[in-house]
Write a protein that holds these residues in place. Structure first.
Motif, mmCIF file in Angstrom:
data_model
loop_
_atom_site.group_PDB
_atom_site.id
_atom_site.type_symbol
_atom_site.label_atom_id
_atom_site.label_comp_id
_atom_site.label_asym_id
_atom_site.label_seq_id
_atom_site.Cartn_x
_atom_site.Cartn_y
_atom_site.Cartn_z
ATOM 1 N N CYS A 1 0.833 -1.222 0.000
ATOM 2 C CA CYS A 1 0.000 0.000 0.000
ATOM 3 C C CYS A 1 0.864 1.267 0.000
ATOM 4 N N SER A 2 2.003 1.229 0.690
ATOM 5 C CA SER A 2 2.877 2.411 0.718
ATOM 6 C C SER A 2 3.504 2.608 -0.662
ATOM 7 N N HIS A 3 4.050 1.533 -1.189
ATOM 8 C CA HIS A 3 4.689 1.592 -2.514
ATOM 9 C C HIS A 3 3.679 2.048 -3.572
ATOM 10 N N ASN A 4 2.487 1.445 -3.536
ATOM 11 C CA ASN A 4 1.491 1.762 -4.556
ATOM 12 C C ASN A 4 0.953 3.184 -4.389
ATOM 13 N N GLY A 5 0.820 3.635 -3.139
ATOM 14 C CA GLY A 5 0.368 5.004 -2.882
ATOM 15 C C GLY A 5 1.348 6.005 -3.493
ATOM 16 N N ILE A 6 2.651 5.760 -3.302
ATOM 17 C CA ILE A 6 3.677 6.660 -3.863
ATOM 18 C C ILE A 6 3.648 6.579 -5.390
ATOM 19 N N LEU A 7 3.600 5.349 -5.907
ATOM 20 C CA LEU A 7 3.643 5.151 -7.366
ATOM 21 C C LEU A 7 2.479 5.860 -8.066
ATOM 22 N N GLN A 8 1.259 5.610 -7.571
ATOM 23 C CA GLN A 8 0.088 6.194 -8.253
ATOM 24 C C GLN A 8 0.094 7.722 -8.121
ATOM 25 N N SER A 9 0.414 8.242 -6.931
ATOM 26 C CA SER A 9 0.375 9.701 -6.725
ATOM 27 C C SER A 9 1.439 10.384 -7.580
ATOM 28 N N HIS A 10 2.669 9.843 -7.517
ATOM 29 C CA HIS A 10 3.759 10.455 -8.272
ATOM 30 C C HIS A 10 3.424 10.485 -9.770
ATOM 31 N N THR A 11 2.898 9.370 -10.271
ATOM 32 C CA THR A 11 2.644 9.271 -11.705
ATOM 33 C C THR A 11 1.536 10.232 -12.132
ATOM 34 N N ILE A 12 0.481 10.290 -11.338
ATOM 35 C CA ILE A 12 -0.637 11.168 -11.718
ATOM 36 C C ILE A 12 -0.238 12.642 -11.627
ATOM 37 N N ILE A 13 0.554 12.964 -10.600
ATOM 38 C CA ILE A 13 0.858 14.389 -10.400
ATOM 39 C C ILE A 13 2.041 14.852 -11.263
ATOM 40 N N TYR A 14 3.078 14.011 -11.366
ATOM 41 C CA TYR A 14 4.312 14.511 -11.990
ATOM 42 C C TYR A 14 4.681 13.887 -13.329
ATOM 43 N N THR A 15 4.241 12.637 -13.576
ATOM 44 C CA THR A 15 4.779 11.958 -14.765
ATOM 45 C C THR A 15 3.934 12.206 -16.007
ATOM 46 N N VAL A 16 2.619 12.194 -15.845
ATOM 47 C CA VAL A 16 1.738 12.347 -17.018
ATOM 48 C C VAL A 16 1.149 13.751 -17.021
ATOM 49 N N ASN A 17 1.070 14.347 -18.199
ATOM 50 C CA ASN A 17 0.489 15.687 -18.272
ATOM 51 C C ASN A 17 -1.025 15.592 -18.468
ATOM 52 N N TYR A 18 -1.730 15.506 -17.341
ATOM 53 C CA TYR A 18 -3.191 15.338 -17.421
ATOM 54 C C TYR A 18 -3.908 16.644 -17.744
ATOM 55 N N CYS A 19 -3.191 17.756 -17.641
ATOM 56 C CA CYS A 19 -3.894 19.028 -17.833
ATOM 57 C C CYS A 19 -4.304 19.208 -19.292
ATOM 58 N N GLU A 20 -3.709 18.375 -20.167
ATOM 59 C CA GLU A 20 -4.139 18.448 -21.562
ATOM 60 C C GLU A 20 -5.088 17.303 -21.906
ATOM 61 N N THR A 21 -5.428 16.507 -20.885
ATOM 62 C CA THR A 21 -6.354 15.399 -21.123
ATOM 63 C C THR A 21 -7.756 15.943 -21.360
ATOM 64 N N GLU A 22 -8.416 15.346 -22.324
ATOM 65 C CA GLU A 22 -9.788 15.767 -22.564
ATOM 66 C C GLU A 22 -10.691 15.122 -21.533
ATOM 67 N N LEU A 23 -11.295 15.950 -20.702
ATOM 68 C CA LEU A 23 -12.126 15.416 -19.619
ATOM 69 C C LEU A 23 -13.267 14.574 -20.142
ATOM 70 N N MET A 24 -13.796 14.974 -21.277
ATOM 71 C CA MET A 24 -14.972 14.289 -21.796
ATOM 72 C C MET A 24 -14.611 13.134 -22.723
ATOM 73 N N SER A 25 -13.353 12.720 -22.727
ATOM 74 C CA SER A 25 -12.990 11.625 -23.633
ATOM 75 C C SER A 25 -13.686 10.346 -23.187
ATOM 76 N N SER A 26 -13.950 9.471 -24.156
ATOM 77 C CA SER A 26 -14.693 8.251 -23.804
ATOM 78 C C SER A 26 -13.854 7.347 -22.917
ATOM 79 N N TRP A 27 -12.515 7.382 -23.054
ATOM 80 C CA TRP A 27 -11.650 6.578 -22.166
ATOM 81 C C TRP A 27 -11.840 7.006 -20.724
ATOM 82 N N PHE A 28 -11.782 8.335 -20.514
ATOM 83 C CA PHE A 28 -11.842 8.866 -19.149
ATOM 84 C C PHE A 28 -13.206 8.578 -18.513
ATOM 85 N N ILE A 29 -14.258 8.857 -19.245
ATOM 86 C CA ILE A 29 -15.610 8.667 -18.696
ATOM 87 C C ILE A 29 -15.925 7.175 -18.541
ATOM 88 N N GLY A 30 -15.590 6.391 -19.581
ATOM 89 C CA GLY A 30 -15.849 4.946 -19.526
ATOM 90 C C GLY A 30 -15.082 4.292 -18.380
#
Ligand code: NDP
Length: 265
Positions: free
Chosen positions: A124-153
Motif C-alpha cells: 500500500c505504501s509503494h502503490n500510494g507513492i507510485l500512483q500519486s507520483h505518476t498522476i501528479i508529476y509523470t503524465v500531463n493530465y492538464c491536456e487530457t480531454e475530460l470528456m474523452s470516452s476513455w476517461f468517462i468509460g
C-alpha cells in the motif's frame, strides 16, 4: 526523490519493484493461498508466528494508500488540474473506505499474521507513492480531454466495481451474526448468495478487479496498468482458492458459479 532522475524514470523504477512483488505473490499463490483470513490456521507455523488483531491490521496496512496521496495532493495543490483531482479522489475514496470503514464493520476476529500485514503495508505504501507520483508529476493530465470516452468509460467501470465490491463485502458480513463475531468470528463459512455471488464465488474480488481496470482505462498510464494487473493476479488467484474451498466444503455448492470473473473464470 533524488535529483538526477526524471519523473518517468521514477515511475518505471517503482513499477519494476511492484512487478517483482506481483510475480512473487503469483508464484506463492500457485502453491498455497496467502496466509490470512480462512487460511491462517492451515498456513506454516513460521508464517503465522506473530498474529495481530485483524481490524487493527486492516487499518494499519491500508491507510498509507489513503494518506500518501493526500500528502502528495496537498503539496502540489496549486498545480493540480481537474483530471488529476478526479483520479486522486477516486483512489483516496477507495482507500478511505477500505482503511476506516471496512475494518470497523467487519465481523471476523481471525487474527492477522504479522508477515502478511507487513507485506500489505509495503504494497500500500509503494502503490500510494507510485500512483500519486505518476498522476501528479509523470503524465500531463492538464491536456487530457475530460470528456474523452476513455476517461468517462474508465470512471464508470471504477464506480461499478466500487458498488459491487461494497455490496459483496456487505453480503459476506451478513453471513455472520454479531454474536458469532463476538465469539471469535470463525464460527464457520456459509455459501454467499445474491448480487454478483449469483455468478462468482468471489464477487468482492470481481468488484475490486473492475475498479482498478476502470481506473487504468481512465488514467491510461503504466502505473495504473500495473495496479490493475496486480489486482487481477492477486485477487484472481485468491478467488480461485476460495472457489475450491467452497466446492470442497459444500456438496450442494452451485455448479454453474464461476470463481472470479462471471461466465469466464
Ligand atoms: P474475503 O472474502 O476472504 O473475506 C472478507 C470478509 O468476509 C472476512 O471478514 C471473512 O471472514 C468474511 N467471509 C468471507 N467469506 C465468508 C463466508 N463464506 N462466510 C462467512 N464469512 C465470510 O476477503 P479478503 O479478506 O481477502 O479481502 C477483503 C477486501 O479487501 C475485499 O473487498 C478485497 O477486494 C479487498 N482486497 C484487495 C486487494 C487488492 O489487491 N486490491 C488485496 C486483498 C484484499 P474471515 O476473515 O474469518 O475469513
Amino acid at each position: 526523490f533524488g535529483d538526477g532522475y526524471s519523473n518517468e524514470e521514477i515511475t518505471f523504477s517503482l513499477v519494476r519493484i511492484g512487478t517483482i512483488f506481483m510475480v512473487l505473490q503469483f508464484l506463492i499463490s500457485l502453491f498455497r493461498p496467502v496466509p490470512y483470513g480462512r487460511y491462517t490456521e492451515e498456513s506454516p507455523r513460521f508464517l503465522t508466528l506473530f498474529n495481530i488483531n485483524n481490524r487493527l491490521a486492516w487499518i494499519v496496512q491500508e491507510c498509507p494508500a489513503f494518506f500518501i496521496p493526500l500528502v502528495f495532493a496537498v503539496q502540489a495543490r496549486k498545480e493540480l488540474c481537474l483530471p488529476q483531482w478526479i483520479l486522486l479522489s477516486a483512489f483516496m475514496l477507495h482507500y478511505f473506505q477500505r482503511s476506516f470503514i471496512y475494518p470497523l464493520l467487519m465481523r471476523s476476529n481471525n487474527a492477522s499474521p504479522f508477515l502478511s500485514t507487513l507485506a500489505a503495508v509495503f504494497f500500500c505504501s509503494h502503490n500510494g507513492i507510485l500512483q500519486s507520483h505518476t498522476i501528479i508529476y509523470t503524465v500531463n493530465y492538464c491536456e487530457t480531454e475530460l470528456m474523452s470516452s476513455w476517461f468517462i468509460g474508465g470512471l464508470a467501470l471504477f464506480a461499478f466495481g466500487f458498488v459491487v465490491n461494497i455490496d459483496a463485502d456487505h453480503r459476506l458480513r451478513l453471513l455472520r451474526s454479531s454474536k458469532e463475531s463476538a465469539k471469535g468470528g470463525k464460527s464457520g463459512y456459509k455459501i454467499p448468495h445474491g448480487g454478483l455471488f449469483r455468478f462468482v464465488s468471489a464477487a468482492n474480488y470481481f468488484g475490486e478487479i473492475c475498479e482498478w481496470a476502470g481506473y487504468a482505462i481512465a488514467a491510461r498510464n503504466i502505473a495504473a496498468l500495473y495496479f490493475a494487473a496486480f489486482s487481477l493476479v492477486f485477487l484472481g488467484m485468491r478467488g480461485l482458492h476460495h472457489h475450491r474451498f467452497y466446492q470442497t466444503k459444500f456438496k450442494e455448492y452451485p455448479r454453474n458459479r464461476k470463481a472470479v470473473i462471471p461466465f469466464i473464470l
